[in-house]
Design an enzyme around this catalytic site. Structure first.
Site, PDB file in Angstrom:
ATOM      1  N   LYS A   1       1.292  -5.720   2.029  1.00  0.00           N
ATOM      2  CA  LYS A   1       1.535  -6.954   2.766  1.00  0.00           C
ATOM      3  C   LYS A   1       0.647  -8.044   2.168  1.00  0.00           C
ATOM      4  CE  LYS A   1       1.669  -6.916   7.272  1.00  0.00           C
ATOM      5  NZ  LYS A   1       2.741  -7.941   7.305  1.00  0.00           N
TER       6      LYS A   1
ATOM      7  N   ASP B   1       5.906  -6.593   2.296  1.00  0.00           N
ATOM      8  CA  ASP B   1       6.396  -6.811   0.935  1.00  0.00           C
ATOM      9  C   ASP B   1       6.923  -5.516   0.331  1.00  0.00           C
ATOM     10  OD1 ASP B   1       5.666  -9.592   0.824  1.00  0.00           O
ATOM     11  OD2 ASP B   1       3.608  -8.878   0.888  1.00  0.00           O
TER      12      ASP B   1
ATOM     13  N   ASP C   1       6.032  -7.147  12.463  1.00  0.00           N
ATOM     14  CA  ASP C   1       5.681  -7.955  11.297  1.00  0.00           C
ATOM     15  C   ASP C   1       6.552  -7.554  10.109  1.00  0.00           C
ATOM     16  OD1 ASP C   1       4.348  -9.727   9.635  1.00  0.00           O
ATOM     17  OD2 ASP C   1       2.363  -8.841   9.926  1.00  0.00           O
TER      18      ASP C   1
ATOM     19  N   GLY D   1       2.494 -13.517   1.767  1.00  0.00           N
ATOM     20  CA  GLY D   1       2.431 -14.808   2.466  1.00  0.00           C
ATOM     21  C   GLY D   1       0.989 -15.240   2.750  1.00  0.00           C
TER      22      GLY D   1
ATOM     23  N   LYS E   1      12.832  -3.998   0.285  1.00  0.00           N
ATOM     24  CA  LYS E   1      11.387  -3.778   0.441  1.00  0.00           C
ATOM     25  C   LYS E   1      11.025  -2.289   0.391  1.00  0.00           C
ATOM     26  CE  LYS E   1      10.586  -8.185   1.434  1.00  0.00           C
ATOM     27  NZ  LYS E   1      10.244  -8.667   2.745  1.00  0.00           N
TER      28      LYS E   1
ATOM     29  N   GLU F   1      -3.081 -10.390   9.708  1.00  0.00           N
ATOM     30  CA  GLU F   1      -2.035  -9.392  10.004  1.00  0.00           C
ATOM     31  C   GLU F   1      -2.638  -8.003  10.208  1.00  0.00           C
ATOM     32  OE1 GLU F   1       1.598 -11.533   7.515  1.00  0.00           O
ATOM     33  OE2 GLU F   1       0.502  -9.890   6.612  1.00  0.00           O
TER      34      GLU F   1
HETATM   35  C1  ABF Z   1       4.233 -11.102   5.904  1.00  0.00           C
HETATM   36  O1  ABF Z   1       5.170 -11.868   5.234  1.00  0.00           O
HETATM   37  C2  ABF Z   1       3.496 -10.505   4.853  1.00  0.00           C
HETATM   38  O2  ABF Z   1       2.521  -9.593   5.003  1.00  0.00           O
HETATM   39  C3  ABF Z   1       4.433 -10.256   3.771  1.00  0.00           C
HETATM   40  O3  ABF Z   1       3.669 -10.611   2.685  1.00  0.00           O
HETATM   41  C4  ABF Z   1       5.479 -11.267   4.009  1.00  0.00           C
HETATM   42  C5  ABF Z   1       6.883 -10.793   4.019  1.00  0.00           C
HETATM   43  O4  ABF Z   1       7.619 -11.954   4.028  1.00  0.00           O
HETATM   44  P1  ABF Z   1       9.163 -12.034   4.058  1.00  0.00           P
HETATM   45  O5  ABF Z   1       9.598 -11.460   5.350  1.00  0.00           O
HETATM   46  O6  ABF Z   1       9.392 -13.509   3.951  1.00  0.00           O
HETATM   47  O7  ABF Z   1       9.659 -11.301   2.855  1.00  0.00           O
HETATM   48  O8  ABF Z   1       4.830 -10.204   6.750  1.00  0.00           O
END
Ligand code: ABF
Length: 232
Positions: A98, A88, A85, A101, A125, A107
């Protein structure tokens, strides 16, 4: 689709090397996870792998199925070998924010149902301390203003700056999660004691789940624009 971001692609490719035939795999949400899902679907097709996959959002389920991956519910699969996964924020101890989104509830459930949770991210990040990114909190619609006030008081008790802001779409309507709840964003600037904040938020009845993932992630794969990766 335009070419994927090279850092996200590098992290995704390194992460799917961990996927073996027969595995039960959790698929994350967000733009980085979408790159990973595309790469994984290509690998499954090229190598004829048999996987069982669970998705962390309807958006990811739709994408995966459109690419030929079969999605089952988490309860059908029961337990997962690996979840990949995005995040953020990632700190040096692999604690995460996280939920940008709005999918952190599913998640977190999927991550905690996994023997191994691997985060894929770009270098932007990685932080020394969590909190610059707004911390998302999923809240029930019932008694929403009460929940917001209880969160505000909890932040005050912890000496944290910031207030809970309802996350809205561009048209001004509140964001509604896959579970039908609202999202409050906490603009805190910094979170010096993440476990204390996590405990305080979890103690508020209208809080469904917050976006602090503490002690859940096993490995972070950080992709770089030159195609290399570093592991945390
Ligand atoms: C998910 O997508 C989330 O928990 C996090 O908020 C977001 C990260 O998105 P991206 O990859 O678009 O920056 O994993």
């Amino acid at each position: 689709m335009s070419d994927p971001d090279p850092a996200k692609l590098a992290a995704s490719r390194a992460a799917i090397e961990l996927v073996r035939d027969g595995m039960r795999v959790g698929l994350g949400t967000g733009s980085t996870a979408s790159v990973m899902v595309r790469e994984l679907a290509a690998k499954v097709q090229a190598e004829g792998l048999a996987l069982r996959c669970a998705a962390t959002s309807q958006a990811t389920a739709d994408l995966a199925e459109s690419l030929g991956l079969r999605i089952e519910s988490l309860d059908q699969i029961g337990w997962l070998d690996l979840t990949i996964d995005g995040a953020d924020e990632v700190d040096p101890d692999l604690n995460l924010i996280k939920g940008g989104g709005a999918a952190h509830l599913r998640e977190k459930i999927v991550a905690m149902a996994s023997d191994r949770m691997v985060v894929i991210a770009d270098p932007g990040k990685v932080v020394e301390q969590l909190g610059a990114f707004h911390l998302p909190v999923e809240a029930l619609a019932f008694g929403f203003e009460t929940t917001r006030e209880l969160i505000r008081r909890a932040l005050e008790d912890l000496g944290l700056k910031g207030r809970p802001i309802l996350q809205r779409l561009r048209d001004g309507e509140p964001v509604i999660t896959d579970e039908g709840n609202y999202i409050l964003d906490l603009a805190l600037e910094a979170i010096p004691d993440a476990p204390a904040l996590a405990r305080a938020l979890s103690a508020i009845p209208g809080v469904v789940e917050h976006g602090l993932f503490l002690g859940i992630c096993h490995l972070a794969i950080i992709g770089r624009a030159d195609g290399s990766v570093v592991e945390l």
